[in-house]
Design a protein around this motif. Structure first.
Motif, PDB file in Angstrom:
ATOM      1  N   GLY A 101      40.446  58.915  56.716  1.00 20.15           N
ATOM      2  CA  GLY A 101      38.815  59.052  55.921  1.00 20.15           C
ATOM      3  C   GLY A 101      38.606  56.815  55.227  1.00 20.15           C
ATOM      4  N   SER A 102      36.911  57.829  54.221  1.00 16.17           N
ATOM      5  CA  SER A 102      36.062  56.376  54.649  1.00 16.17           C
ATOM      6  C   SER A 102      36.986  55.837  53.169  1.00 16.17           C
ATOM      7  CB  SER A 102      35.273  56.707  53.756  1.00 16.17           C
ATOM      8  OG  SER A 102      34.620  57.046  55.207  1.00 16.17           O
ATOM      9  N   CYS A 103      36.556  54.449  53.676  1.00 11.82           N
ATOM     10  CA  CYS A 103      37.458  53.681  52.150  1.00 11.82           C
ATOM     11  C   CYS A 103      36.935  52.651  51.650  1.00 11.82           C
ATOM     12  CB  CYS A 103      39.668  53.700  52.213  1.00 11.82           C
ATOM     13  SG  CYS A 103      39.607  52.465  54.481  1.00 11.82           S
ATOM     14  N   MET A 104      37.385  51.268  51.188  1.00 12.05           N
ATOM     15  CA  MET A 104      37.091  50.257  51.199  1.00 12.05           C
ATOM     16  C   MET A 104      37.679  49.632  50.359  1.00 12.05           C
ATOM     17  SD  MET A 104      34.148  50.607  48.027  1.00 12.05           S
ATOM     18  CE  MET A 104      34.546  50.135  46.388  1.00 12.05           C
ATOM     19  N   ALA A 105      37.581  48.312  50.589  1.00 14.55           N
ATOM     20  CA  ALA A 105      38.959  47.029  49.947  1.00 14.55           C
ATOM     21  C   ALA A 105      38.098  46.806  48.455  1.00 14.55           C
ATOM     22  CB  ALA A 105      39.240  45.946  50.640  1.00 14.55           C
ATOM     23  N   VAL A 106      38.843  46.808  47.868  1.00 10.54           N
ATOM     24  CA  VAL A 106      38.559  46.313  46.968  1.00 10.54           C
ATOM     25  C   VAL A 106      40.238  45.698  46.134  1.00 10.54           C
ATOM     26  CG1 VAL A 106      37.482  48.553  46.147  1.00 10.54           C
ATOM     27  CG2 VAL A 106      40.233  48.427  45.284  1.00 10.54           C
ATOM     28  N   ASN A 107      39.304  44.624  45.038  1.00 10.09           N
ATOM     29  CA  ASN A 107      40.700  43.339  44.427  1.00 10.09           C
ATOM     30  C   ASN A 107      40.529  43.779  42.659  1.00 10.09           C
ATOM     31  OD1 ASN A 107      41.426  41.359  42.625  1.00 10.09           O
ATOM     32  ND2 ASN A 107      40.485  40.454  44.390  1.00 10.09           N
ATOM     33  N   LYS A 108      41.476  44.843  42.465  1.00 14.75           N
ATOM     34  CA  LYS A 108      41.384  45.136  40.569  1.00 14.75           C
ATOM     35  C   LYS A 108      42.011  43.784  40.177  1.00 14.75           C
ATOM     36  CE  LYS A 108      42.603  49.908  42.264  1.00 14.75           C
ATOM     37  NZ  LYS A 108      43.933  50.681  41.747  1.00 14.75           N
ATOM     38  N   ALA A 109      42.474  42.694  40.091  1.00 12.44           N
ATOM     39  CA  ALA A 109      42.173  41.836  40.052  1.00 12.44           C
ATOM     40  C   ALA A 109      41.751  40.768  39.096  1.00 12.44           C
ATOM     41  CB  ALA A 109      44.060  41.202  40.527  1.00 12.44           C
ATOM     42  N   VAL A 158      37.786  39.792  38.952  1.00 15.78           N
ATOM     43  CA  VAL A 158      35.778  40.839  39.004  1.00 15.78           C
ATOM     44  C   VAL A 158      35.374  39.737  38.625  1.00 15.78           C
ATOM     45  CG1 VAL A 158      34.678  42.461  38.840  1.00 15.78           C
ATOM     46  CG2 VAL A 158      37.286  42.570  38.339  1.00 15.78           C
ATOM     47  N   GLY A 159      34.485  38.808  39.641  1.00 13.81           N
ATOM     48  CA  GLY A 159      33.041  38.037  39.276  1.00 13.81           C
ATOM     49  C   GLY A 159      31.512  38.221  38.542  1.00 13.81           C
ATOM     50  N   ASP A 160      31.213  37.601  37.976  1.00  8.48           N
ATOM     51  CA  ASP A 160      30.215  38.564  37.484  1.00  8.48           C
ATOM     52  C   ASP A 160      29.571  39.200  38.080  1.00  8.48           C
ATOM     53  OD1 ASP A 160      30.903  38.198  34.612  1.00  8.48           O
ATOM     54  OD2 ASP A 160      29.914  36.098  34.217  1.00  8.48           O
ATOM     55  N   GLU A 161      28.873  38.164  38.848  1.00  6.86           N
ATOM     56  CA  GLU A 161      27.970  38.621  40.400  1.00  6.86           C
ATOM     57  C   GLU A 161      28.464  39.738  41.181  1.00  6.86           C
ATOM     58  OE1 GLU A 161      24.323  37.530  40.285  1.00  6.86           O
ATOM     59  OE2 GLU A 161      24.469  37.008  38.408  1.00  6.86           O
ATOM     60  N   GLU A 162      29.725  39.516  41.169  1.00  6.33           N
ATOM     61  CA  GLU A 162      29.879  40.769  42.421  1.00  6.33           C
ATOM     62  C   GLU A 162      29.733  42.246  42.450  1.00  6.33           C
ATOM     63  OE1 GLU A 162      31.761  38.612  44.945  1.00  6.33           O
ATOM     64  OE2 GLU A 162      30.881  37.228  43.630  1.00  6.33           O
ATOM     65  N   VAL A 163      30.132  42.668  43.667  1.00 10.51           N
ATOM     66  CA  VAL A 163      29.380  44.612  43.664  1.00 10.51           C
ATOM     67  C   VAL A 163      30.655  45.000  42.776  1.00 10.51           C
ATOM     68  CG1 VAL A 163      29.587  46.611  45.172  1.00 10.51           C
ATOM     69  CG2 VAL A 163      28.345  44.488  45.565  1.00 10.51           C
ATOM     70  N   ASN A 222      36.460  49.469  37.766  1.00  8.63           N
ATOM     71  CA  ASN A 222      37.765  49.150  38.072  1.00  8.63           C
ATOM     72  C   ASN A 222      38.444  48.405  38.925  1.00  8.63           C
ATOM     73  OD1 ASN A 222      37.418  52.826  38.407  1.00  8.63           O
ATOM     74  ND2 ASN A 222      39.113  52.012  37.107  1.00  8.63           N
ATOM     75  N   GLY A 223      37.557  47.272  38.986  1.00  8.35           N
ATOM     76  CA  GLY A 223      37.550  46.135  40.640  1.00  8.35           C
ATOM     77  C   GLY A 223      36.643  45.522  40.601  1.00  8.35           C
TER      78      GLY A 223
END
Length: 223
Positions: free
Chosen positions: A117-125, A127-132, A153-154
């Motif tokens: 299915g549909s997915c997206m890569a995420v970083n939970k460790a 998280v920058g202030d300007e990031e999505v 969540n990240g």
């Protein structure tokens, strides 16, 4: 499986006079060269499409074996319109899309492909202030995705996959975006329209968007 690389913008925050995806890293290879090498572990060049705009000839000349789509209105539009161009061209395929400024360990692509299915890569460790950022519902699917998400969540790292039968939903919602919107707005509209997106944790792997000179320095330190 087809791949869309979004590389039409100017990348003004990095301050280059050429497309940001052509920025050289410490090893002398450009960001786009690293992306192609990573993708080629799983996907051939004939299935890779680059959406270009700003000084597009420089990218085409550097990578003549790729396929290209032109966002000729790149100065007035954002990634929502560039993604629409790519998806509209490649209807009928599972599609991975990524921003043209992401440097990643090729195993990130492997994890994306393995997901049903549909997915997206995420970083939970990190998280920058300007990031999505994103947050999930009680079933683990992405509920919200934007820079304004609270109690997140990240962060999303700019690499996504959508299943072929769900492409029309995303296309429809991308048309509802304003010219200045990032593609995440269309993705969030699609989620509200029933699209299920699974976050894939890649926190243990190198995967980072290069927006500022500090990002470039950090990537070079971790290559």
């Amino acid at each position: 499986m087809k791949v869309i690389i979004l590389a039409a913008g100017k990348g003004t925050r990095l301050g280059k006079t050429f497309p940001k995806t052509l920025t050289s890293l410490m090893d002398g290879k450009s960001i786009l060269a690293h992306q192609i090498e990573g993708l080629n572990h799983y996907i051939s060049n004939e299935d890779i499409f680059v959406v270009v705009g700003y000084k597009k000839n420089l990218i085409v000349e550097a990578f003549p074996n790729l396929s290209y789509l032109a966002n000729d209105n790149y100065e007035n539009t954002n990634t929502s319109k560039s993604l629409w161009l790519g998806l509209n061209k490649l209807i009928g395929n599972d599609i991975i899309w990524l921003n043209g400024d992401v440097v990643f360990d090729h195993r990130v692509i492997g994890r994306i492909i393995e997901c049903d299915g549909s997915c997206m890569a995420v970083n939970k460790a990190k998280v920058g202030d300007e990031e999505v950022k994103y947050i999930t519902d009680d079933k683990g699917f992405v509920l919200e995705i934007s820079k304004e998400v609270k109690n997140h969540n990240g962060e999303s790292v700019g690499i996504h996959k959508i299943s072929l039968h769900e492409v029309p939903v995303l296309l429809k919602q991308l048309t509802n975006c304003e010219d200045h919107d990032y593609f995440e707005k269309g993705l969030e509209y699609s989620i509200q329209d029933g699209l299920k997106v699974t976050p894939i944790d890649i926190s243990d792997l190198l995967c980072m968007e290069i927006d500022f000179s500090e990002d470039l320095k950090l990537v070079n330190e971790n290559l």
